[in-house]
Design a protein around this motif. Structure first.
Motif, PDB file in Angstrom:
ATOM      1  N   GLN A 112      55.801 -25.342 -15.143  1.00 36.77           N
ATOM      2  CA  GLN A 112      56.630 -26.019 -14.506  1.00 36.77           C
ATOM      3  C   GLN A 112      56.132 -28.211 -14.808  1.00 36.77           C
ATOM      4  OE1 GLN A 112      58.812 -25.931 -11.851  1.00 36.77           O
ATOM      5  NE2 GLN A 112      59.114 -24.129 -12.413  1.00 36.77           N
ATOM      6  N   HIS A 113      54.579 -28.209 -14.972  1.00 38.52           N
ATOM      7  CA  HIS A 113      54.278 -28.346 -15.732  1.00 38.52           C
ATOM      8  C   HIS A 113      53.785 -28.949 -17.388  1.00 38.52           C
ATOM      9  CE1 HIS A 113      53.740 -30.383 -11.108  1.00 38.52           C
ATOM     10  NE2 HIS A 113      53.676 -29.054 -11.641  1.00 38.52           N
ATOM     11  N   TYR A 114      53.702 -30.226 -17.738  1.00 43.10           N
ATOM     12  CA  TYR A 114      54.124 -30.131 -19.266  1.00 43.10           C
ATOM     13  C   TYR A 114      53.473 -31.449 -19.568  1.00 43.10           C
ATOM     14  CZ  TYR A 114      57.016 -26.395 -20.071  1.00 43.10           C
ATOM     15  OH  TYR A 114      57.824 -24.777 -20.036  1.00 43.10           O
ATOM     16  N   ARG A 115      51.964 -31.337 -20.457  1.00 42.21           N
ATOM     17  CA  ARG A 115      50.845 -32.156 -21.510  1.00 42.21           C
ATOM     18  C   ARG A 115      51.866 -32.224 -21.939  1.00 42.21           C
ATOM     19  NH1 ARG A 115      52.099 -33.316 -16.679  1.00 42.21           N
ATOM     20  NH2 ARG A 115      50.846 -33.780 -14.988  1.00 42.21           N
ATOM     21  N   ASP A 139      58.271 -31.784 -14.621  1.00 38.20           N
ATOM     22  CA  ASP A 139      56.889 -32.595 -14.618  1.00 38.20           C
ATOM     23  C   ASP A 139      56.936 -32.766 -16.338  1.00 38.20           C
ATOM     24  OD1 ASP A 139      55.168 -34.381 -14.074  1.00 38.20           O
ATOM     25  OD2 ASP A 139      53.893 -32.614 -14.136  1.00 38.20           O
ATOM     26  N   TRP A 140      56.641 -33.662 -16.806  1.00 36.94           N
ATOM     27  CA  TRP A 140      55.460 -33.807 -18.497  1.00 36.94           C
ATOM     28  C   TRP A 140      55.298 -34.820 -18.948  1.00 36.94           C
ATOM     29  CZ3 TRP A 140      57.615 -37.100 -21.833  1.00 36.94           C
ATOM     30  CH2 TRP A 140      58.698 -38.359 -21.912  1.00 36.94           C
ATOM     31  N   ARG A 164      55.783 -41.610 -18.421  1.00 34.87           N
ATOM     32  CA  ARG A 164      55.970 -40.729 -19.043  1.00 34.87           C
ATOM     33  C   ARG A 164      54.467 -40.566 -19.925  1.00 34.87           C
ATOM     34  NH1 ARG A 164      58.085 -36.507 -15.855  1.00 34.87           N
ATOM     35  NH2 ARG A 164      60.286 -36.686 -15.008  1.00 34.87           N
ATOM     36  N   VAL A 185      45.342 -32.062 -13.888  1.00 37.50           N
ATOM     37  CA  VAL A 185      46.139 -31.447 -14.378  1.00 37.50           C
ATOM     38  C   VAL A 185      47.066 -30.332 -13.468  1.00 37.50           C
ATOM     39  CG1 VAL A 185      46.191 -31.895 -16.559  1.00 37.50           C
ATOM     40  CG2 VAL A 185      45.593 -30.036 -15.665  1.00 37.50           C
ATOM     41  N   THR A 189      50.112 -26.150 -15.970  1.00 37.44           N
ATOM     42  CA  THR A 189      50.678 -26.132 -16.368  1.00 37.44           C
ATOM     43  C   THR A 189      50.422 -26.097 -18.322  1.00 37.44           C
ATOM     44  OG1 THR A 189      49.697 -28.533 -15.243  1.00 37.44           O
ATOM     45  CG2 THR A 189      49.401 -28.860 -17.641  1.00 37.44           C
TER      46      THR A 189
END
Length: 319
Positions: A112-115, A139-140, A164, A185, A189
């Motif tokens: 659901q989330h990326y970095r 979300d990123w 972003r 975070v 993630t």
């Protein structure tokens, strides 16, 4: 058999060339007859076989939905091994290169989330992931690191996604804390990073407290290749042919197979590209690649024989 031999009949034409920074050019590649190219997913790369015979791996950074075109971005390295020099200085629009793949050792896992963390030309590996995450409205965030601004390609990402994307240069700004950038975070993630070895080596410390399975990296080099684990002799059994080959324990499996007249397609010979992957049916593998994670190594179901060896008395391969 070498990858160059396997790719001799499959050529791509350079149909366009775009300047992306002072040192990075983007090459647009298509088949001469307009046929579709193999599908690929974010994180994939192709092997480019240059006219000189040199083979280099480059991340695909274009539109994955364009079935007739590949795009790669190449940083000119005057002090490198010559691949980037040949592409930049000797090849022009209309020239042809061979190719192998695509292959993907940097797979984009659902989250659901990326970095995303990119160092230098490592931006090419994460760009398709950014496109995918944005397409899915996930979300990123991106941290894009470089030494000087003029060498950093695709800086327009900061203008496209000002909330972003963080671009940071060590000259003149000094080193940035990845830990501070990450902050707190969300639990679901995934962190993807590609860049110089110094950056990737520091990430486990910077990402302390996060599950190791949530950090994935793509390397340009392999620091495990020369690791000393065991040099005991062993035997290699080829399951399909029934043949047994004696291995001295001091050479990678690929060398033992080649000396016995057994062909396996290879490319980088450094354990970073994934071309030579072989299924393993039995045996304790001395993994020396930079591709598999700890969980994948523990399964002992595949190996990259260009660098890896065996720790048990017998290695059974699906050959």
């Amino acid at each position: 058999m070498t990858l160059a031999e396997a790719a001799a009949s499959d050529q791509l034409l350079i149909v366009d060339r775009l300047k992306r920074s002072s040192s990075v050019d983007e090459f647009v590649l298509e088949r001469h007859d307009g046929r579709r190219l193999p599908d690929w997913a974010p994180g994939a790369h192709i092997d480019v076989v240059l006219p000189s015979g040199k083979i280099r791996q480059y991340s695909l950074c274009g539109d994955r939905w364009n079935a007739h075109q590949y795009r790669i971005a190449v940083q000119h390295e005057p002090k490198g091994a010559g691949g980037s020099q040949e592409l930049h200085d000797q090849l022009a629009i209309g020239d042809a290169v061979g190719f192998g793949g695509p292959r993907n050792n940097f797979r984009f896992a659902p989250a659901q989330h990326y970095r995303f963390i990119a160092g230098g030309i490592g931006i090419t590996a994460v760009m398709p992931m950014i496109n995918q995450a944005d397409l899915l409205d996930l979300d990123w965030q991106l941290l894009y690191l470089g030494r000087t601004p003029e060498r950093m390609a695709y800086q327009e990402l900061q203008d496209l996604y000002p909330q972003r994307v963080t671009v940071h240069t060590s000259v003149p700004d000094g080193r940035i804390s990845v830990r501070d950038w990450l902050g707190e975070v969300p639990e679901d993630t995934m962190i993807y990073a590609c860049g110089p070895e110094a950056l990737l080596e520091a990430l486990p410390q910077e990402c302390q407290g996060l599950p190791s399975t949530h950090l994935r990296t793509e390397r340009f080099t392999n620091t495990q290749n020369d690791a000393t684990v065991s040099s005991k002799p062993y035997e290699i059994q080829l399951q399909r042919s029934g043949r047994v080959v004696q291995a001295p324990g001091t050479s990678p499996v690929i060398d033992v197979l080649a000396n016995a007249g057994i062909d396996v397609i290879t490319s980088c010979s450094k354990g970073v590209c994934g071309t030579c992957e072989i299924d393993v049916l039995d045996g304790d593998i001395d993994h020396r690649d930079a591709i598999l994670d700890d969980a994948e190594r523990a399964e002992n179901t595949c190996m990259f024989p260009c660098v890896s060896r065996c720790l048990s008395e017998r290695l059974v391969l699906d050959l």
